[in-house]
Design a protein around this motif. Structure first.
Motif, short mmCIF file in Angstrom:
data_model
loop_
_atom_site.label_atom_id
_atom_site.label_comp_id
_atom_site.label_asym_id
_atom_site.label_seq_id
_atom_site.Cartn_x
_atom_site.Cartn_y
_atom_site.Cartn_z
N TYR A 55 3.40 -8.11 -3.15
CA TYR A 55 2.79 -7.40 -1.74
C TYR A 55 1.96 -6.59 -1.95
O TYR A 55 1.77 -6.11 -3.05
CB TYR A 55 4.21 -6.73 -0.83
CG TYR A 55 5.12 -5.86 -1.92
CD1 TYR A 55 4.58 -4.34 -1.68
CD2 TYR A 55 6.13 -6.16 -2.92
CE1 TYR A 55 5.22 -3.52 -2.49
CE2 TYR A 55 6.53 -5.18 -3.31
CZ TYR A 55 6.26 -3.57 -3.28
OH TYR A 55 6.95 -2.62 -4.06
N ASN A 57 0.38 -2.77 -0.23
CA ASN A 57 0.46 -1.36 0.46
C ASN A 57 -0.91 -0.66 0.75
O ASN A 57 -1.50 -0.69 -0.08
CB ASN A 57 1.72 -0.57 -0.25
CG ASN A 57 2.79 -1.12 -0.09
OD1 ASN A 57 3.32 -1.25 0.70
ND2 ASN A 57 3.78 -0.71 -1.26
N VAL A 59 -1.63 3.19 2.37
CA VAL A 59 -1.06 4.62 2.82
C VAL A 59 -1.97 5.52 3.20
O VAL A 59 -2.77 5.83 2.57
CB VAL A 59 0.04 5.12 1.85
CG1 VAL A 59 0.71 6.23 2.69
CG2 VAL A 59 1.09 3.85 1.53
N ALA A 72 2.25 4.53 6.21
CA ALA A 72 1.96 3.13 5.72
C ALA A 72 1.35 2.21 6.82
O ALA A 72 1.47 2.54 8.11
CB ALA A 72 2.94 2.62 5.12
N MET A 211 7.94 2.85 7.78
CA MET A 211 6.60 2.33 8.55
C MET A 211 6.82 1.89 9.79
O MET A 211 5.90 1.66 10.58
CB MET A 211 6.40 0.86 7.48
CG MET A 211 4.98 0.30 7.75
SD MET A 211 4.57 -0.96 6.81
CE MET A 211 2.93 -1.28 7.25
#
Length: 278
Positions: A55, A57, A59, A72, A211
């Motif tokens: 995955y 991310n 932020v 995020a 999130m």
């Protein structure tokens, strides 16, 4: 410099109501007097050793004094220059910013400044051991799932799929419905639903990512949990200082993890638990 102490106001209800209380001075300092000194984004790609999938991310983080607040976003969602626009701007202005992730990061930074994580703010510090990325992910997951007070066989709606959390639920003998806006499948080839609202009524509890604050889906979860008396446990890198203030207004417990997050470093860390089982 030690962050100032502010009164712990009663649970305000919604996140919007919390913003209103901040602007009214309920938490101490005037947000017009506090400016963001640093704004930055953190981007990460992950594929734990031994896991089939990975995955990404992204932020947004804003710093006020010694405090860092974060939100995020989906990778690529933030427009170019969003972080630059925040630098030097006061918290009150950012709480009215047109971008929701900026508003959430600013609220998180303000509350982290006035109510830093610790016993004085109602938190129970929990150390995370040093280790590889999967080891740390599993340690965090066991701590988060430990906040759910449910017997084996009950069903949990998981909003924001993290395979280590699903693994920890399986170890507890809990069923789950995985839900994420991105859809897809879990590590065990289970379908991931893309609309939590279709599955709230069939679940005994909700375990959700912070999130949801940034993508606008949190309020539905909060009001459902409040209306039906269901446990709502939040695991929060986004809004780690925001969500503890909503305990008693639908939120049952929070595993708060401020920046820097566990996935940034292999050394020991700390998460901060509010409410729930001990």
């Amino acid at each position: 410099m030690t962050a100032p102490t502010a009164p712990t106001a009663p649970a305000p209800g919604s996140c919007d109501a919390l913003v209103s209380r901040v602007l009214s001075g309920a938490y101490g300092p005037d947000p017009k007097a506090l400016r963001v000194s640093t704004a930055f984004t953190t981007r990460q790609s992950v594929r734990h050793t031994g896991r089939a999938g990975g995955y990404r991310n992204e932020v947004l983080s804003l710093r006020i004094g010694a405090a860092v607040g974060s939100c995020a976003v989906e990778p690529g969602e933030l427009p170019d220059g969003a972080a630059d626009d925040c630098v030097g701007t006061d918290a009150a202005t950012l709480l009215a910013h047109p971008l929701r992730p900026v508003r959430i990061a600013a609220l998180d930074a303000f509350l982290m400044h006035v109510l830093p994580h610790g016993p004085a703010s109602g938190a129970r510090p929990l150390p995370l051991p040093a280790g590889g990325s999967l080891e740390k992910s599993r340690a965090r997951a066991r701590a988060v799932v430990g906040l759910l007070d449910l017997p084996p066989g009950r069903t949990v709606l998981v909003v924001g799929v993290v395979n280590s959390l699903l693994e920890a639920l399986r170890e507890r003998g809990l069923r789950y419905v995985p839900c994420d806006l991105k859809g897809g499948t879990t590590e065990w080839d289970e379908p991931v639903r893309d609309d939590a609202s279709d599955h709230l009524s069939r679940c005994d509890a909700v375990l959700a990512s912070g999130m949801t604050l940034g993508n606008g889906t949190f309020e539905q979860l909060r009001t459902h949990a409040l209306r039906h008396g269901k446990p709502l446990v939040m695991f929060a890198q986004t809004g780690s200082a925001v969500l503890p203030r909503l305990i008693g207004s639908g939120v049952t417990a929070v595993s708060a993890e401020p920046y820097p997050f566990f996935w940034l470093d292999g050394g020991p860390g700390t998460i901060h638990q509010y409410g729930g089982t001990r």
